[in-house]
Design an enzyme around this catalytic site. Sequence first.
Site, PDB file in Angstrom:
ATOM      1  N   ARG A 271       0.851  -1.186   0.000  1.00 23.57           N
ATOM      2  CA  ARG A 271       0.000   0.000   0.000  1.00 23.57           C
ATOM      3  C   ARG A 271       0.889   1.238   0.000  1.00 23.57           C
ATOM      4  O   ARG A 271       2.055   1.186   0.414  1.00 23.57           O
ATOM      5  CB  ARG A 271      -0.922   0.010   1.218  1.00 23.57           C
ATOM      6  CG  ARG A 271      -1.818  -1.225   1.328  1.00 23.57           C
ATOM      7  CD  ARG A 271      -2.601  -1.205   2.632  1.00 23.57           C
ATOM      8  NE  ARG A 271      -3.497  -2.366   2.747  1.00 23.57           N
ATOM      9  CZ  ARG A 271      -3.158  -3.528   3.297  1.00 23.57           C
ATOM     10  NH1 ARG A 271      -1.935  -3.681   3.784  1.00 23.57           N
ATOM     11  NH2 ARG A 271      -4.022  -4.526   3.363  1.00 23.57           N
ATOM     12  N   LYS A 296      -1.663  -2.738   8.013  1.00 26.19           N
ATOM     13  CA  LYS A 296      -2.934  -2.605   8.722  1.00 26.19           C
ATOM     14  C   LYS A 296      -2.952  -3.516   9.944  1.00 26.19           C
ATOM     15  O   LYS A 296      -2.368  -4.605   9.937  1.00 26.19           O
ATOM     16  CB  LYS A 296      -4.097  -2.966   7.784  1.00 26.19           C
ATOM     17  CG  LYS A 296      -4.498  -1.846   6.843  1.00 26.19           C
ATOM     18  CD  LYS A 296      -5.766  -2.208   6.113  1.00 26.19           C
ATOM     19  CE  LYS A 296      -6.249  -1.057   5.241  1.00 26.19           C
ATOM     20  NZ  LYS A 296      -7.504  -1.388   4.528  1.00 26.19           N
ATOM     21  N   HIS A 366      -2.983   1.794  -5.655  1.00 23.32           N
ATOM     22  CA  HIS A 366      -3.766   0.566  -5.507  1.00 23.32           C
ATOM     23  C   HIS A 366      -3.957  -0.141  -6.847  1.00 23.32           C
ATOM     24  O   HIS A 366      -4.218  -1.350  -6.874  1.00 23.32           O
ATOM     25  CB  HIS A 366      -5.126   0.884  -4.868  1.00 23.32           C
ATOM     26  CG  HIS A 366      -5.244   0.318  -3.487  1.00 23.32           C
ATOM     27  ND1 HIS A 366      -4.369   0.630  -2.477  1.00 23.32           N
ATOM     28  CD2 HIS A 366      -6.117  -0.579  -2.953  1.00 23.32           C
ATOM     29  CE1 HIS A 366      -4.713  -0.027  -1.385  1.00 23.32           C
ATOM     30  NE2 HIS A 366      -5.755  -0.771  -1.642  1.00 23.32           N
ATOM     31  N   ARG A 369      -1.128  -2.448  -6.831  1.00 22.18           N
ATOM     32  CA  ARG A 369      -1.376  -3.502  -5.833  1.00 22.18           C
ATOM     33  C   ARG A 369      -2.319  -4.548  -6.412  1.00 22.18           C
ATOM     34  O   ARG A 369      -2.086  -5.758  -6.289  1.00 22.18           O
ATOM     35  CB  ARG A 369      -1.966  -2.880  -4.579  1.00 22.18           C
ATOM     36  CG  ARG A 369      -2.357  -3.873  -3.486  1.00 22.18           C
ATOM     37  CD  ARG A 369      -2.783  -3.108  -2.239  1.00 22.18           C
ATOM     38  NE  ARG A 369      -3.438  -3.957  -1.257  1.00 22.18           N
ATOM     39  CZ  ARG A 369      -2.796  -4.706  -0.364  1.00 22.18           C
ATOM     40  NH1 ARG A 369      -1.473  -4.750  -0.361  1.00 22.18           N
ATOM     41  NH2 ARG A 369      -3.459  -5.431   0.517  1.00 22.18           N
ATOM     42  N   HIS A 392      -3.690  -9.148   3.254  1.00 22.61           N
ATOM     43  CA  HIS A 392      -5.142  -9.108   3.450  1.00 22.61           C
ATOM     44  C   HIS A 392      -5.478  -9.729   4.802  1.00 22.61           C
ATOM     45  O   HIS A 392      -5.010 -10.824   5.125  1.00 22.61           O
ATOM     46  CB  HIS A 392      -5.859  -9.887   2.345  1.00 22.61           C
ATOM     47  CG  HIS A 392      -5.918  -9.138   1.048  1.00 22.61           C
ATOM     48  ND1 HIS A 392      -6.130  -9.756  -0.161  1.00 22.61           N
ATOM     49  CD2 HIS A 392      -5.802  -7.812   0.767  1.00 22.61           C
ATOM     50  CE1 HIS A 392      -6.139  -8.853  -1.126  1.00 22.61           C
ATOM     51  NE2 HIS A 392      -5.941  -7.673  -0.589  1.00 22.61           N
ATOM     52  N   TYR A 401     -10.536 -11.556  -6.793  1.00 23.82           N
ATOM     53  CA  TYR A 401      -9.621 -11.780  -7.910  1.00 23.82           C
ATOM     54  C   TYR A 401      -9.852 -13.137  -8.575  1.00 23.82           C
ATOM     55  O   TYR A 401      -9.441 -13.353  -9.708  1.00 23.82           O
ATOM     56  CB  TYR A 401      -8.175 -11.682  -7.422  1.00 23.82           C
ATOM     57  CG  TYR A 401      -7.835 -10.320  -6.888  1.00 23.82           C
ATOM     58  CD1 TYR A 401      -7.408  -9.308  -7.741  1.00 23.82           C
ATOM     59  CD2 TYR A 401      -7.961 -10.032  -5.535  1.00 23.82           C
ATOM     60  CE1 TYR A 401      -7.111  -8.048  -7.249  1.00 23.82           C
ATOM     61  CE2 TYR A 401      -7.661  -8.776  -5.037  1.00 23.82           C
ATOM     62  CZ  TYR A 401      -7.239  -7.790  -5.904  1.00 23.82           C
ATOM     63  OH  TYR A 401      -6.948  -6.541  -5.418  1.00 23.82           O
TER      64      TYR A 401
END
Length: 421
Positions: A271, A296, A366, A369, A392, A401
């Site tokens: 990110r 995150k 992104h 990404r 994730h 995806y």
Amino acid sequence: MLERYFVKPVTVDRIRASWIGGPIERYVGWLSEQGYASRNVFRRVPILVQFGAFAAARGARRLDELPGQVDAFVAKWLQTHGGRSSPAARRKIASNARGPIEQMLRVALPDLPAANHRPHLNDPFIGEAPGFFAYLREERGLREATIDHYCHFLRSFESYLAHIGCHTLGALSAPVLGAFITERSGTFGRSAMIGLCSSLRVFLRYLRRESVITGNLARSIELPQVYRLAELPRSIGWDEVRRMLEVVDRRTPVGRRDYAILLLLITYGLRAREVACLTLDDIDWKRERLHVRERKADHVAVYPLSPVVGDAIVEYLKQGRPQSEARQLFFRHLAPHLPLTHAAVSGRASHYLHKAGVSVRRAGSHTLRHSCVQRLVDAGFPLKTIGDYVGHRSAASTEIYAKVAVETLRDVALGNGEALP
């Protein structure tokens, strides 16, 4: 320090003769330390000398009296230099005059707070729910960027209540909330409406907990219907990635920096915030590893350092990174040499995507990404492995995806369909 920039002794004497000549000279030294180009000194010093004369004519005798003279000087400057310029041009002219003065004053008066010409906006509902934003920070642990979204949506709600004459939160009702959401749906998109409704529900639950309202009004707000896997990831093909990398001018310091940033984004699916937070200590050259610490939920990831990425970073460190005691990896090229922000990282990705003529919705970091994840999907890696690789937190984030089998669809499009069952 002035002699370094001004060759004529008479020019130096004229600057020092100003009653603020000392602060101006200290400011020039500060500009030199920060790496500002000479042209900035030549442009700014005459403005400062004029400002000193203007302030003296208005009775200023001490440095701490100068901040009160800035607005009047800028107005005078606009009157002299603005002419019949357009509003945008006048704003730029005013900024070019105000910026050097306020910067010089911050150097001369270290305790002077930074000027903010945007009107200060109080937190919404500060009177009836003063503890709400402290609740978001301390109990829910939200980041300031997320809290800013709450401020934006609740400020809109506060304005609406004032417009319809509802002056107390205790008078809220389901019809009032419904009317507000209906009105905003005409101007907000789906993502904004989700943010609006979510913010209102959290706010209303807090109000009930604090006994500001009695009923459970949060139940009356329904989030917009969102279907899982309804959208396609905004990835680009690998040929387009190569085309984007080819337009980077790696002969310049900026190009070397941006090339390393783009490789980090596309190789590891990082990110923008994770790239901006990288430090020199995050690169373990001996073990050839890259540490990503600012993920995150405070996760930490360790990747093998790709030779291509490592070579790009070395090239930037040798011939691109400004000299700085700070440990951040990526810096602004122009003075002041501050670390890049996550917005700047995403902006560089967007710049090169547009420069390469790559058409994509919401171009930015992104996009790269998504392209990294899509390439791993096309290579046949399990979704769990891919999710762990790009950080994730939930497998559901990676599932989208799986619906885009690019290579399979390409085979179908190019074939005649005879091999299909």
